[in-house]
Design a protein around this motif. Sequence first.
Motif, PDB file in Angstrom:
ATOM      1  N   PRO A 172      10.174   0.827   0.891  1.00 43.29           N
ATOM      2  CA  PRO A 172       9.079   1.536   0.217  1.00 43.29           C
ATOM      3  C   PRO A 172       8.694   2.768   1.041  1.00 43.29           C
ATOM      4  N   PRO A 173       8.354   3.891   0.384  1.00 43.71           N
ATOM      5  CA  PRO A 173       8.050   5.135   1.110  1.00 43.71           C
ATOM      6  C   PRO A 173       6.972   4.968   2.179  1.00 43.71           C
ATOM      7  N   PHE A 174       5.928   4.176   1.887  1.00 44.17           N
ATOM      8  CA  PHE A 174       4.845   4.048   2.868  1.00 44.17           C
ATOM      9  C   PHE A 174       5.251   3.209   4.078  1.00 44.17           C
ATOM     10  N   ILE A 175       6.341   2.441   3.938  1.00 46.67           N
ATOM     11  CA  ILE A 175       6.885   1.723   5.097  1.00 46.67           C
ATOM     12  C   ILE A 175       7.897   2.606   5.816  1.00 46.67           C
ATOM     13  N   GLU A 176       8.751   3.275   5.067  1.00 45.71           N
ATOM     14  CA  GLU A 176       9.720   4.192   5.663  1.00 45.71           C
ATOM     15  C   GLU A 176       9.013   5.242   6.513  1.00 45.71           C
ATOM     16  N   GLY A 177       7.852   5.738   6.032  1.00 48.51           N
ATOM     17  CA  GLY A 177       7.093   6.734   6.764  1.00 48.51           C
ATOM     18  C   GLY A 177       6.123   6.151   7.775  1.00 48.51           C
ATOM     19  N   ARG A 178       6.164   4.830   7.953  1.00 45.57           N
ATOM     20  CA  ARG A 178       5.295   4.126   8.901  1.00 45.57           C
ATOM     21  C   ARG A 178       3.819   4.486   8.672  1.00 45.57           C
ATOM     22  N   GLU A 179       3.426   4.426   7.414  1.00 47.79           N
ATOM     23  CA  GLU A 179       2.054   4.766   7.049  1.00 47.79           C
ATOM     24  C   GLU A 179       1.168   3.532   6.934  1.00 47.79           C
ATOM     25  N   VAL A 180       1.697   2.356   7.302  1.00 47.10           N
ATOM     26  CA  VAL A 180       0.916   1.122   7.250  1.00 47.10           C
ATOM     27  C   VAL A 180       0.835   0.523   8.654  1.00 47.10           C
ATOM     28  N   ASP A 181      -0.206  -0.263   8.873  1.00 46.05           N
ATOM     29  CA  ASP A 181      -0.426  -0.894  10.178  1.00 46.05           C
ATOM     30  C   ASP A 181       0.308  -2.221  10.312  1.00 46.05           C
ATOM     31  N   GLY A 182       0.587  -2.865   9.190  1.00 43.23           N
ATOM     32  CA  GLY A 182       1.232  -4.167   9.217  1.00 43.23           C
ATOM     33  C   GLY A 182       1.895  -4.464   7.889  1.00 43.23           C
ATOM     34  N   ILE A 183       2.830  -5.423   7.907  1.00 39.21           N
ATOM     35  CA  ILE A 183       3.571  -5.809   6.701  1.00 39.21           C
ATOM     36  C   ILE A 183       3.481  -7.314   6.513  1.00 39.21           C
ATOM     37  N   LEU A 184       3.175  -7.726   5.293  1.00 35.72           N
ATOM     38  CA  LEU A 184       3.242  -9.130   4.892  1.00 35.72           C
ATOM     39  C   LEU A 184       4.388  -9.280   3.903  1.00 35.72           C
ATOM     40  N   ILE A 185       5.299 -10.219   4.175  1.00 35.76           N
ATOM     41  CA  ILE A 185       6.405 -10.499   3.260  1.00 35.76           C
ATOM     42  C   ILE A 185       6.113 -11.827   2.587  1.00 35.76           C
ATOM     43  N   LEU A 186       5.922 -11.781   1.285  1.00 41.56           N
ATOM     44  CA  LEU A 186       5.555 -12.969   0.518  1.00 41.56           C
ATOM     45  C   LEU A 186       6.805 -13.633  -0.040  1.00 41.56           C
ATOM     46  N   SER A 187       7.041 -14.894   0.343  1.00 45.89           N
ATOM     47  CA  SER A 187       8.230 -15.644  -0.061  1.00 45.89           C
ATOM     48  C   SER A 187       9.474 -14.970   0.517  1.00 45.89           C
ATOM     49  N   HIS A 188      10.634 -15.225  -0.076  1.00 44.09           N
ATOM     50  CA  HIS A 188      11.849 -14.758   0.585  1.00 44.09           C
ATOM     51  C   HIS A 188      12.486 -13.544  -0.075  1.00 44.09           C
ATOM     52  N   LEU A 189      12.849 -12.598   0.799  1.00 46.14           N
ATOM     53  CA  LEU A 189      13.738 -11.491   0.469  1.00 46.14           C
ATOM     54  C   LEU A 189      15.056 -11.794   1.181  1.00 46.14           C
ATOM     55  N   SER A 190      16.059 -10.960   0.994  1.00 38.99           N
ATOM     56  CA  SER A 190      17.308 -11.204   1.722  1.00 38.99           C
ATOM     57  C   SER A 190      17.051 -11.041   3.218  1.00 38.99           C
ATOM     58  N   THR A 191      17.796 -11.787   4.012  1.00 44.25           N
ATOM     59  CA  THR A 191      17.638 -11.725   5.464  1.00 44.25           C
ATOM     60  C   THR A 191      17.857 -10.301   5.973  1.00 44.25           C
ATOM     61  N   GLU A 192      18.866  -9.619   5.434  1.00 43.29           N
ATOM     62  CA  GLU A 192      19.172  -8.256   5.867  1.00 43.29           C
ATOM     63  C   GLU A 192      18.020  -7.308   5.551  1.00 43.29           C
ATOM     64  N   TYR A 193      17.416  -7.489   4.392  1.00 43.17           N
ATOM     65  CA  TYR A 193      16.328  -6.591   4.016  1.00 43.17           C
ATOM     66  C   TYR A 193      15.079  -6.853   4.862  1.00 43.17           C
ATOM     67  N   MET A 194      14.780  -8.123   5.109  1.00 45.16           N
ATOM     68  CA  MET A 194      13.628  -8.434   5.955  1.00 45.16           C
ATOM     69  C   MET A 194      13.807  -7.833   7.346  1.00 45.16           C
ATOM     70  N   ASN A 195      15.027  -7.881   7.858  1.00 43.46           N
ATOM     71  CA  ASN A 195      15.263  -7.293   9.172  1.00 43.46           C
ATOM     72  C   ASN A 195      15.151  -5.771   9.147  1.00 43.46           C
ATOM     73  N   SER A 196      15.461  -5.155   8.009  1.00 40.39           N
ATOM     74  CA  SER A 196      15.255  -3.713   7.886  1.00 40.39           C
ATOM     75  C   SER A 196      13.771  -3.374   7.962  1.00 40.39           C
ATOM     76  N   LEU A 197      12.948  -4.209   7.360  1.00 34.33           N
ATOM     77  CA  LEU A 197      11.500  -4.009   7.440  1.00 34.33           C
ATOM     78  C   LEU A 197      11.013  -4.187   8.879  1.00 34.33           C
ATOM     79  N   ILE A 198      11.476  -5.241   9.517  1.00 34.36           N
ATOM     80  CA  ILE A 198      11.049  -5.535  10.892  1.00 34.36           C
ATOM     81  C   ILE A 198      11.518  -4.454  11.858  1.00 34.36           C
ATOM     82  N   ASP A 199      12.705  -3.886  11.583  1.00 30.63           N
ATOM     83  CA  ASP A 199      13.271  -2.860  12.467  1.00 30.63           C
ATOM     84  C   ASP A 199      12.458  -1.569  12.485  1.00 30.63           C
TER      85      ASP A 199
END
Length: 343
Positions: free
Chosen positions: A120-147
Amino acid sequence: MTKPKVTMQDIADHLQISKNSVSQALTGKGGVSEETRKLIIQTADELGYVYPGTRKRSSDQEDKEEAAGSIALVATDFAFSLRGFFGEIYLTIENEVQKRGKKLLIQSISQQMMKDRTLPPFIEGREVDGILILSHLSTEYMNSLIDTGIPTVLIDHHHPDVHADAILTNNRFSAYHVVKYLYELGHIRIGYIGNMSFSPSYYERLEGFRLAHHELGMEMHPKWIISDALEDQEFMETRLQGLEEQPTAWFCVNDGLGFIVNSTLYKMGYKIPADISIVSFDNGQLSRLATPRTTTMGVDLGLFGRTAIRQLFWRMQQPDAPHMELLLPTTLIERESTSVPRI
């Protein structure tokens, strides 16, 4: 030849510190000392780091954004559609975020986004202070968010290859207590219905089911372990009608399966609970609509949301602390679908 883009990981490796610390410093968050922040910024400038989402803003805008800030909540379309379960968690999160003076930004993650690793653009641009992941996304995608280095907390999901805090139901102990409850009613022939490939939670409930059988000295019957179950009437009719005999009780890993098992057994001529008892999980609407109403393991959805927010805000202040999993308890809600077996 194009010069490689400098990443937060490059800065972290150069200084031999964590990427989370680099992210906190470069995005102006707490969690690092002023001396460390200055060193990170200086190193970033020296290495030629390009700040993502950079744009000209007035000092008034910056002050307002720093004072407010935002939290991202992401999930699949499917998870967001499960209003009966995740809806209450979402509403609790929204309320808790507002209490803390921040905004909640919601993004549904499509299968294509996961395939392309599109953030999401607001995550790509680091415009948020924190991320909540509700239920499961793919492992690779979750790691992209965490990275991205943004503090992240998982809700109702975890995986060995995903290094983030997770808020979970105590699935093993909950399933253990279901079997023990049925055993104390007199049931020693108990079946399991779930789908291990759908969610880690369902596999963990089977582990708790097995543990209870082991500790109580009961025999497990492989023919009554349906671990590839679909929430589909035709599937259930085929599988249950194909059994030579039924157990005296079925443990279903969610209320949807419990509801379908109930209706299937009714069609087959069984009476619930006189012939077969049923216990399900979640205490959702279907457990209350079933006839008879289903005994179930109740999950405190509000507690899920409050715990997730509390953990995320703690993580935002403690980015380098070891990751942890918090297990939330369940409560057995006894209704009319269970009784002493007719033996």
